[in-house]
Each structure stands twice: as structure tokens, then as C-alpha cells.
Design an enzyme around this catalytic site. Structure first.
Site, PDB file in Angstrom:
ATOM      1  N   ASP A  82       0.844  -1.193   0.000  1.00  6.36           N
ATOM      2  CA  ASP A  82       0.000   0.000   0.000  1.00  6.36           C
ATOM      3  C   ASP A  82       0.887   1.253   0.000  1.00  6.36           C
ATOM      4  O   ASP A  82       1.825   1.355   0.799  1.00  6.36           O
ATOM      5  CB  ASP A  82      -0.868  -0.042   1.272  1.00  6.36           C
ATOM      6  CG  ASP A  82      -1.928   1.027   1.311  1.00  6.36           C
ATOM      7  OD1 ASP A  82      -2.403   1.449   0.239  1.00  6.36           O
ATOM      8  OD2 ASP A  82      -2.306   1.434   2.436  1.00  6.36           O
ATOM      9  N   HIS A 180      -7.515  10.158   3.971  1.00  3.42           N
ATOM     10  CA  HIS A 180      -7.103   9.150   4.949  1.00  3.42           C
ATOM     11  C   HIS A 180      -7.440   9.584   6.385  1.00  3.42           C
ATOM     12  O   HIS A 180      -7.525  10.772   6.659  1.00  3.42           O
ATOM     13  CB  HIS A 180      -5.594   8.893   4.844  1.00  3.42           C
ATOM     14  CG  HIS A 180      -5.212   8.216   3.565  1.00  3.42           C
ATOM     15  ND1 HIS A 180      -4.527   8.852   2.562  1.00  3.42           N
ATOM     16  CD2 HIS A 180      -5.417   6.950   3.128  1.00  3.42           C
ATOM     17  CE1 HIS A 180      -4.332   8.010   1.554  1.00  3.42           C
ATOM     18  NE2 HIS A 180      -4.870   6.847   1.867  1.00  3.42           N
ATOM     19  N   GLY A 181      -7.586   8.599   7.249  1.00  2.17           N
ATOM     20  CA  GLY A 181      -7.717   8.896   8.668  1.00  2.17           C
ATOM     21  C   GLY A 181      -9.155   8.998   9.142  1.00  2.17           C
ATOM     22  O   GLY A 181     -10.094   8.621   8.443  1.00  2.17           O
ATOM     23  N   HIS A 211      -9.212   5.034  -2.086  1.00  2.00           N
ATOM     24  CA  HIS A 211      -8.470   5.105  -0.815  1.00  2.00           C
ATOM     25  C   HIS A 211      -9.270   5.926   0.190  1.00  2.00           C
ATOM     26  O   HIS A 211     -10.248   6.579  -0.160  1.00  2.00           O
ATOM     27  CB  HIS A 211      -7.106   5.776  -1.048  1.00  2.00           C
ATOM     28  CG  HIS A 211      -6.095   4.864  -1.650  1.00  2.00           C
ATOM     29  ND1 HIS A 211      -4.977   4.444  -0.972  1.00  2.00           N
ATOM     30  CD2 HIS A 211      -6.044   4.282  -2.868  1.00  2.00           C
ATOM     31  CE1 HIS A 211      -4.272   3.648  -1.761  1.00  2.00           C
ATOM     32  NE2 HIS A 211      -4.898   3.531  -2.922  1.00  2.00           N
ATOM     33  N   GLY A 212      -8.811   5.892   1.426  1.00  2.00           N
ATOM     34  CA  GLY A 212      -9.442   6.735   2.447  1.00  2.00           C
ATOM     35  C   GLY A 212     -10.922   6.432   2.599  1.00  2.00           C
ATOM     36  O   GLY A 212     -11.740   7.328   2.754  1.00  2.00           O
ATOM     37  N   ARG A 260      -8.378  -0.098  12.861  1.00  2.00           N
ATOM     38  CA  ARG A 260      -7.662   0.455  14.019  1.00  2.00           C
ATOM     39  C   ARG A 260      -8.647   0.827  15.124  1.00  2.00           C
ATOM     40  O   ARG A 260      -8.391   0.591  16.305  1.00  2.00           O
ATOM     41  CB  ARG A 260      -6.891   1.711  13.604  1.00  2.00           C
ATOM     42  CG  ARG A 260      -5.785   1.444  12.618  1.00  2.00           C
ATOM     43  CD  ARG A 260      -5.099   2.735  12.231  1.00  2.00           C
ATOM     44  NE  ARG A 260      -4.019   2.457  11.282  1.00  2.00           N
ATOM     45  CZ  ARG A 260      -3.081   3.328  10.944  1.00  2.00           C
ATOM     46  NH1 ARG A 260      -3.078   4.535  11.456  1.00  2.00           N
ATOM     47  NH2 ARG A 260      -2.147   2.990  10.095  1.00  2.00           N
TER      48      ARG A 260
HETATM   49  P1  13P Z   1      -8.696   4.932   5.761  1.00  2.00           P
HETATM   50  O1  13P Z   1      -7.803   5.795   6.583  1.00  2.00           O
HETATM   51  O2  13P Z   1      -9.954   5.667   5.414  1.00  2.00           O
HETATM   52  O3  13P Z   1      -8.987   3.622   6.388  1.00  2.00           O
HETATM   53  O4  13P Z   1      -7.965   4.656   4.368  1.00  2.00           O
HETATM   54  C1  13P Z   1      -7.021   3.622   4.260  1.00  2.00           C
HETATM   55  C2  13P Z   1      -6.258   3.660   2.987  1.00  2.00           C
HETATM   56  O5  13P Z   1      -6.580   4.337   2.030  1.00  2.00           O
HETATM   57  C3  13P Z   1      -5.076   2.804   2.904  1.00  2.00           C
HETATM   58  O6  13P Z   1      -4.369   2.996   1.718  1.00  2.00           O
HETATM   59  O1  G3H Z   2      -3.099   4.978   3.720  1.00  2.00           O
HETATM   60  C1  G3H Z   2      -2.336   4.724   4.633  1.00  2.00           C
HETATM   61  C2  G3H Z   2      -2.623   3.609   5.557  1.00  2.00           C
HETATM   62  O2  G3H Z   2      -3.655   3.959   6.441  1.00  2.00           O
HETATM   63  C3  G3H Z   2      -1.374   3.143   6.235  1.00  2.00           C
HETATM   64  O3  G3H Z   2      -0.999   3.961   7.292  1.00  2.00           O
HETATM   65  O4  G3H Z   2       1.483   4.277   7.054  1.00  2.00           O
HETATM   66  O5  G3H Z   2       0.344   4.495   9.288  1.00  2.00           O
HETATM   67  O6  G3H Z   2       0.610   2.260   8.205  1.00  2.00           O
HETATM   68  P1  G3H Z   2       0.449   3.735   7.988  1.00  2.00           P
HETATM   69 ZN    ZN Z   3      -4.499   5.002   0.976  1.00  2.00          ZN
END
Ligand code: 13P
Ligand code: G3H
Ligand code: ZN
Length: 309
Positions: A82, A180-181, A211-212, A260
Site C-alpha cells: 500500500d 485518509h484517517g 483510498h481513504g 484500528r
Molecule cells: P482509511 O484511513 O480511510 O482507512 O484509508 C485507508 C487507505 O486508504 C489505505 O491505503
Molecule cells: O493509507 C495509509 C494507511 O492507512 C497506512 O498507514 O502508514 O500508518 O501504516 P500507515
Molecule cells: Zn491510501
């Protein structure tokens, strides 16, 4: 069954209009919860590791835990990098048995992104590995103040067509309003399905990745907050929107934050309600149960990949 690439699962997802969950893993409890859930739902699944997950847990542990899961379960499973930050990290994963990698060149300008993605694609394809790339920036786009600025962040459909043609990447992550997040939207959640539609018109055969895409499940936020967390105005993408995305041609939906939160909810609840507990199997066990429930719900009620193994 051994690890597979995403080729067949994406083909099926585009033909039958469903999405495949791509779940981030960091330790054994995550791997078991995700694989048990996917297996019970008879669903294909993607397990993905970020480069920071690799630093934390190390490739042999991450990979072999999944291979252990495949001794128990007979479903299609892809192991994916990823947000690969550079060619070297992608190469490391390809050389170590990953079946799919993402090269995230979205931080670069278009030409540099094309060049870097092409370099990874050439290396990966020679070794039977597939490549996800990204154009457009995933950022908080909740502040609808400046239309021009927003357009600069969202993926440009015409660019996506040129990008795929020039790089020959296998799937493409696009920016349509997610981030993200745990804090994705200040006001109402909003996704630009019009951009997705245009992208699908221009590159109908390219699997699209979102993503996200965590929902930021309110029940788990509530448990976390009840037992001492301070998560404030956490907000994600509602299930209905993710379901719509899966119907409109998104093939891969990335989820990390929700898992998480589920794990944290299980740990906090156990610590708060049973202060005498110091056996990690108790608190990690509840976290694992919550992750499994979360993954089953997404597969069955949101992405529609149940029964598609
Ligand atoms: P989330 O933070 O919304 O779970 O997105 C995860 C993600 O895009 C990992 O690549
Ligand atoms: O998109 C990113 C993922 O949520 C991974 O996060 O780099 O903290 O493992 P991380
Ligand atoms: Zn991502």
C-alpha cells in the site's frame, strides 16, 4: 491455495459490479480477523501492508502469517504493498513474493508520476506482479471554498486516460473526495461520483481504487470515547456511499482506520471493564473479534463481494 494477483478478482468485480475490500494489516490479530471473515463470507480479499507496517512487523512475518491463513482457508487472497513510496520499496516487495504493489507517485507532477509508475510496471510485469498507481491528491476536500482549488485536487478524468495509456498500470486510485484517517468531512460527506463516472467512461477496463474509504464506524468511536479516548469530530464515508461506489465501478476499497478503531475499542473496553486483566490474549482477542465483525459487515452489506470467491 497460494497467493493470487488481483487480475481475476478485479475482472469479476467489473463484470458483476461489486468491490473487493483491501484491508491494512500490522500484526497477527489483523491477519486472522480479516482472513477468517473473508473465508466465512466466501469472498476474495486483499491484505495490504504500508511501508511503515513493513518497518514495524517485517516482510517475512507479514507474508508468512498470510500463507498460514491460506493453509486454513480456500479463498483468493492477494498480498499488496500500500502506498509504495519509491521504486526500491516496490522492488523489495515484488522480490519477496507480493502479488501486487502500489506505486504512489501522486506527490509528483504528472510527468514524474508517469515515469516512476512505468519503471515499477516494467519491473513488476516481468515478474507476474500487478501494479496500482494513483493520480490526483487525496486531501481533506471538505472546505468547499474555492472551486478551482478543489478541481486541482480531484482526479482529472482526461489525465487518468493518458496516464493509464502511458504507464500500462493495472489499476488506478482516483481522488473523488475521500481522505485518509478519522476526520474526512467537516460537514456532510460528499463524493464526486460525476468524476468517477467520467473516468469509467474513458477507461472502462481499468479497475478503479478508492483510498481513504473507512466509514469511521460510530459504534467503535463511541466505545473508544466512552473508555477514555478523545476522538472529537471523527467522521468517515457512509456505508451507502461506499455501496454506491461499488455499484458504479470501484473495484477496490481501502480500509485501515476502521480496523484500528475496532481494535482500539476492544482493548479500551477490556482495560476499563476488567482492570484486573493483563493477559494480552484477552484484550487483543476482543479487538480481533471486533475487526472480524467489521470486515464481515463490509464484505456482506457494503461491498457485495460475499459469495464471489
Ligand atoms: P482509511 O484511513 O480511510 O482507512 O484509508 C485507508 C487507505 O486508504 C489505505 O491505503
Ligand atoms: O493509507 C495509509 C494507511 O492507512 C497506512 O498507514 O502508514 O500508518 O501504516 P500507515
Ligand atoms: Zn491510501
Amino acid at each position: 491455495m497460494s497467493l493470487v494477483t488481483t487480475k481475476e478478482m478485479f475482472k469479476k468485480s467489473m463484470e458483476e459490479k461489486f468491490a473487493i475490500g483491501a484491508f491494512n494489516i500490522n500484526n497477527m490479530e489483523f491477519v486472522q480477523a480479516i482472513m477468517d471473515a473473508a473465508s466465512e463470507e466466501n469472498s476474495p480479499v486483499i491484505l495490504q501492508t504500508s511501508s511503515s507496517a513493513i518497518k514495524y512487523a517485517r516482510i517475512p512475518y507479514l507474508k508468512n502469517m498470510i500463507l498460514a491463513g491460506l493453509e486454513e482457508h480456500d479463498i483468493p487472497v492477494a498480498l499488496h504493498l500500500d502506498h509504495g513510496p519509491d521504486f526500491e520499496t516496490c522492488k523489495l516487495c515484488i522480490d519477496n513474493g507480493y502479488t501486487s504493489v502500489m506505486i504512489d507517485g501522486s506527490k509528483y507532477d504528472f510527468e514524474k508520476n508517469v515515469e516512476l509508475t512505468k519503471q515499477v510496471v516494467d519491473y513488476a510485469h516481468e515478474r507476474g506482479v500487478v501494479v496500482e498507481a494513483e493520480i490526483g491528491k487525496l486531501a481533506g476536500i471538505e472546505d468547499e471554498v474555492n472551486v478551482e482549488a478543489n478541481d486541482a485536487i480531484y482526479t482529472d478524468p482526461m489525465q487518468s486516460m493518458e496516464f493509464v495509456k502511458r504507464t500500462n498500470c493495472d489499476s488506478l486510485a482516483i481522488a473523488i473526495g475521500t481522505s485518509h484517517g478519522a476526520y474526512k468531512f467537516k460537514g456532510e460527506a460528499k463524493l464526486r461520483f460525476d468524476i468517477l463516472e467520467k473516468v469509467k467512461e474513458l477507461i472502462p477496463d481499468t479497475p478503479i481504487v478508492l483510498h481513504g474509504a473507512s466509514t469511521v464506524i460510530p459504534e467503535y468511536v463511541e466505545i473508544c470515547n466512552k473508555y477514555g479516548a478523545e476522538l472529537g469530530e471523527a467522521k468517515g464515508v457512509p456505508d451507502e456511499m461506499l455501496h454506491e461506489a461499488s455499484q458504479r465501478g470501484v473495484s477496490k476499497i481501502n480500509v485501515d482506520t476502521d480496523l484500528r478503531l475496532a481494535m482500539t475499542a476492544g482493548i479500551r473496553k477490556t482495560f476499563a471493564e476488567s482492570p484486573e486483566v493483563f493477559d494480552p490474549r484477552k484484550y487483543l482477542g476482543l479487538g480481533r473479534d471486533y475487526i472480524k465483525e467489521t470486515v464481515k459487515h463490509k464484505i456482506r452489506d457494503v461491498f457485495g463481494s460475499n459469495g464471489k470467491a
